[in-house]
Design an enzyme around this catalytic site. Structure first.
Site, PDB file in Angstrom:
ATOM      1  N   PHE A   1       0.862  -1.186   0.000  1.00 28.80           N
ATOM      2  CA  PHE A   1       0.000   0.000   0.000  1.00 28.80           C
ATOM      3  C   PHE A   1       0.892   1.227   0.000  1.00 28.80           C
ATOM      4  O   PHE A   1       1.704   1.424   0.895  1.00 28.80           O
ATOM      5  CB  PHE A   1      -0.946   0.034   1.208  1.00 28.80           C
ATOM      6  CG  PHE A   1      -1.937   1.161   1.086  1.00 28.80           C
ATOM      7  CD1 PHE A   1      -3.097   1.001   0.352  1.00 28.80           C
ATOM      8  CD2 PHE A   1      -1.684   2.403   1.656  1.00 28.80           C
ATOM      9  CE1 PHE A   1      -4.008   2.058   0.190  1.00 28.80           C
ATOM     10  CE2 PHE A   1      -2.584   3.458   1.503  1.00 28.80           C
ATOM     11  CZ  PHE A   1      -3.754   3.279   0.779  1.00 28.80           C
TER      12      PHE A   1
ATOM     13  N   ASP B   1       9.299   2.776   1.871  1.00 28.55           N
ATOM     14  CA  ASP B   1       8.101   3.490   2.309  1.00 28.55           C
ATOM     15  C   ASP B   1       7.932   3.200   3.798  1.00 28.55           C
ATOM     16  O   ASP B   1       7.470   2.134   4.192  1.00 28.55           O
ATOM     17  CB  ASP B   1       6.897   3.006   1.499  1.00 28.55           C
ATOM     18  CG  ASP B   1       5.584   3.643   1.951  1.00 28.55           C
ATOM     19  OD1 ASP B   1       5.552   4.231   3.048  1.00 28.55           O
ATOM     20  OD2 ASP B   1       4.580   3.519   1.226  1.00 28.55           O
TER      21      ASP B   1
ATOM     22  N   LYS C   1       2.426  10.172   8.224  1.00 26.95           N
ATOM     23  CA  LYS C   1       1.660   9.748   9.389  1.00 26.95           C
ATOM     24  C   LYS C   1       2.114  10.361  10.724  1.00 26.95           C
ATOM     25  O   LYS C   1       1.690  11.441  11.079  1.00 26.95           O
ATOM     26  CB  LYS C   1       1.645   8.220   9.451  1.00 26.95           C
ATOM     27  CG  LYS C   1       0.737   7.610   8.359  1.00 26.95           C
ATOM     28  CD  LYS C   1       0.428   6.194   8.652  1.00 26.95           C
ATOM     29  CE  LYS C   1      -0.401   5.486   7.594  1.00 26.95           C
ATOM     30  NZ  LYS C   1      -1.839   5.670   7.711  1.00 26.95           N
TER      31      LYS C   1
HETATM   32  N1  PLP Z   1       2.311   4.274   2.485  1.00 25.43           N
HETATM   33  C1  PLP Z   1       1.977   3.487   3.513  1.00 25.43           C
HETATM   34  C2  PLP Z   1       2.892   2.372   3.913  1.00 25.43           C
HETATM   35  C3  PLP Z   1       0.783   3.701   4.205  1.00 25.43           C
HETATM   36  O1  PLP Z   1       0.457   2.896   5.219  1.00 25.43           O
HETATM   37  C4  PLP Z   1      -0.055   4.772   3.809  1.00 25.43           C
HETATM   38  C5  PLP Z   1      -1.340   5.007   4.492  1.00 25.43           C
HETATM   39  O2  PLP Z   1      -1.917   4.134   5.086  1.00 25.43           O
HETATM   40  C6  PLP Z   1       0.344   5.569   2.737  1.00 25.43           C
HETATM   41  C7  PLP Z   1       1.531   5.298   2.100  1.00 25.43           C
HETATM   42  C8  PLP Z   1      -0.515   6.715   2.272  1.00 25.43           C
HETATM   43  O3  PLP Z   1      -0.480   7.747   3.194  1.00 25.43           O
HETATM   44  P1  PLP Z   1      -1.595   8.929   3.162  1.00 25.43           P
HETATM   45  O4  PLP Z   1      -2.897   8.305   3.507  1.00 25.43           O
HETATM   46  O5  PLP Z   1      -1.105   9.922   4.168  1.00 25.43           O
HETATM   47  O6  PLP Z   1      -1.586   9.481   1.774  1.00 25.43           O
END
Ligand code: PLP
Length: 405
Positions: A138, A225, A254
């Site tokens: 994700f 990520d 986050k």
């Molecule tokens: N990358 C990871 C690993 C995530 O868990 C998330 C959100 O859950 C995101 C990217 C996307 O972040 P945002 O919702 O702040 O765009």
């Protein structure tokens, strides 16, 4: 059961219904606790999906945000922003990186990382730069990060997706190595050091180090990520630190602002020199307000040694969860890294979230059958015990309800 609601649907007609919201409205928070309109108190074992790592209304974050709001909120990136420069330096020093681009969310931080990878590829004469991404990954909901995400349900209806990705199973080094033989246009590998939305999937020791080796061998960038796994949640500043695998690019968001929106795309070496004037930008990114929040967050995480605390507490909670649920007939696995914890059941359990709410516990179910716990890093031992006790009660209620059906 502590709480019961009559309201089945509390949706507003004026909001696009992108979320099936739970029938509860929180009006204030303190530490690991949230309070609803009727004064009911809930123990937050989700932290707004790994955002409020320092709990709610942390006094030092609140003070920093309040003071900055009274001084200067926004000027734009047309001018120097000293508080952004200081934050950038501290983040880079903590993460072993050299430069940072500030954004406002996780998806935007990843978007910057992916644009950086493409530009890097073009500079090397690769006309169709491709990034290796993982199954069940994700990375966000913008079109580019959605295309990188390994979830067909989330992608459905948004085709055509952005090209330039090639996918491998998670935790499978051979599969990534094999891609080098079939594609000569790969420029980067993008990976979550622990998959969050994918079900708290923890790779084998050596996986990230193996990816690092493959990237070095083929001249690819390693992009981690760390939007969910970073910021001390797994017991180290970055989850990739567990494998001593230093990425070329790291994304954070986050927990960085403890609820004030801010994202960061950091890079080192060649990758740090790719984005230049005009190649990328953000109106809000790294504005003084968000940077004040993030600066206070760093002070607290480092000063209070919260990475060590997350490691210790995570071990303790896993032990407690195993003792309470290890033999449960519906529980197939209990795992975690620091305070990124999972209890996996033998069947889909979306209804468990509402049952937990009735027990005064906030949790989340991901990948259909994985109960995800992401409590604030500041919880006490007693609160950790309460999370476990309330979860056990919730699973008991869920089991008897499913037995009746
Ligand atoms: N990358 C990871 C690993 C995530 O868990 C998330 C959100 O859950 C995101 C990217 C996307 O972040 P945002 O919702 O702040 O765009």
């Amino acid at each position: 059961m502590r709480f019961a609601w009559n309201v089945a649907d509390n949706m507003s007609d004026y909001l696009m219904p992108t979320y099936a919201r739970l029938p509860v409205t929180f009006v204030r928070g303190q530490g690991a606790w949230l309070e609803d309109e009727q004064g009911g108190r809930y123990l937050d074992a989700l932290s707004g999906i790994a955002v409020c790592g320092l709990g709610h209304a942390h006094p030092r974050v609140a003070a920093a945000v309040g003071a900055q709001a009274e001084t200067l909120v926004h000027t734009s990136n047309l001018y120097r922003i000293p508080i952004q420069e200081t934050l950038g330096q501290r983040l880079c020093e903590l993460s072993g990186m050299q430069r940072v681009f500030f954004a406002n969310s996780g998806a935007e931080a990843n978007e910057a990382a992916l644009k950086l990878a493409r530009l890097h590829g073009h500079r090397r004469g690769i006309a169709t730069p491709r990034v290796v991404v993982m199954e069940q990954a994700f990375h966000g909901r913008t079109l580019m990060t959605l295309s990188a995400t390994g979830n067909a349900k989330a992608q459905a209806g948004f085709e055509p997706l952005v090209e330039g990705f090639v996918r491998a199973p998670y935790n499978d080094l051979d599969a990534v190595a094999a891609l080098a033989g079939t594609h000569d246009d790969i420029v980067a590998v993008m990976v979550e050091p622990v998959q969050g939305e994918g079900g708290i999937r923890i790779p084998d020791p050596g996986y990230l180090a193996g990816l690092r080796e493959l990237c070095d061998k083929h001249g690819w960038l390693l992009i981690c990520d760390e939007i969910q796994s970073g910021m001390a949640r797994t017991g180290r500043w970055l989850a990739s630190d567990h494998d001593a695998a230093r990425p070329d690019v790291v994304t954070l968001a986050k927990a960085l602002g403890n609820g004030v929106p801010i994202g960061a795309c950091m890079a080192r070496g060649e990758a740090a020199e790719v984005l230049g004037p005009g190649s990328h930008g953000s109106t809000f990114g790294g504005n003084p307000l968000a940077c004040a929040a993030a600066g206070a967050v760093l002070d607290i995480i480092v000063g209070d040694q919260l990475a060590t605390r997350a490691a210790t507490l995570g071990e303790y909670m896993q032990q407690q969860l195993r003792a309470a649920l290890g033999e449960h007939p519906r529980v197939t696995n209990i795992r975690g890294r620091g305070l990124m914890l999972a209890v996996e059941l033998d069947r889909p359990c979306p209804d468990l979230v509402k049952l937990a709410l009735a027990e005064g516990l906030l949790i989340n179910v991901t990948a259909e059958r994985v109960i995800r716990l992401l409590p604030p890093l500041i919880i006490t031992d007693h609160e950790a015990d309460q999370i476990v006790a309330r979860l056990v009660a919730t699973i008991g209620a869920w089991q008897s309800r499913n037995a009746e059906e």
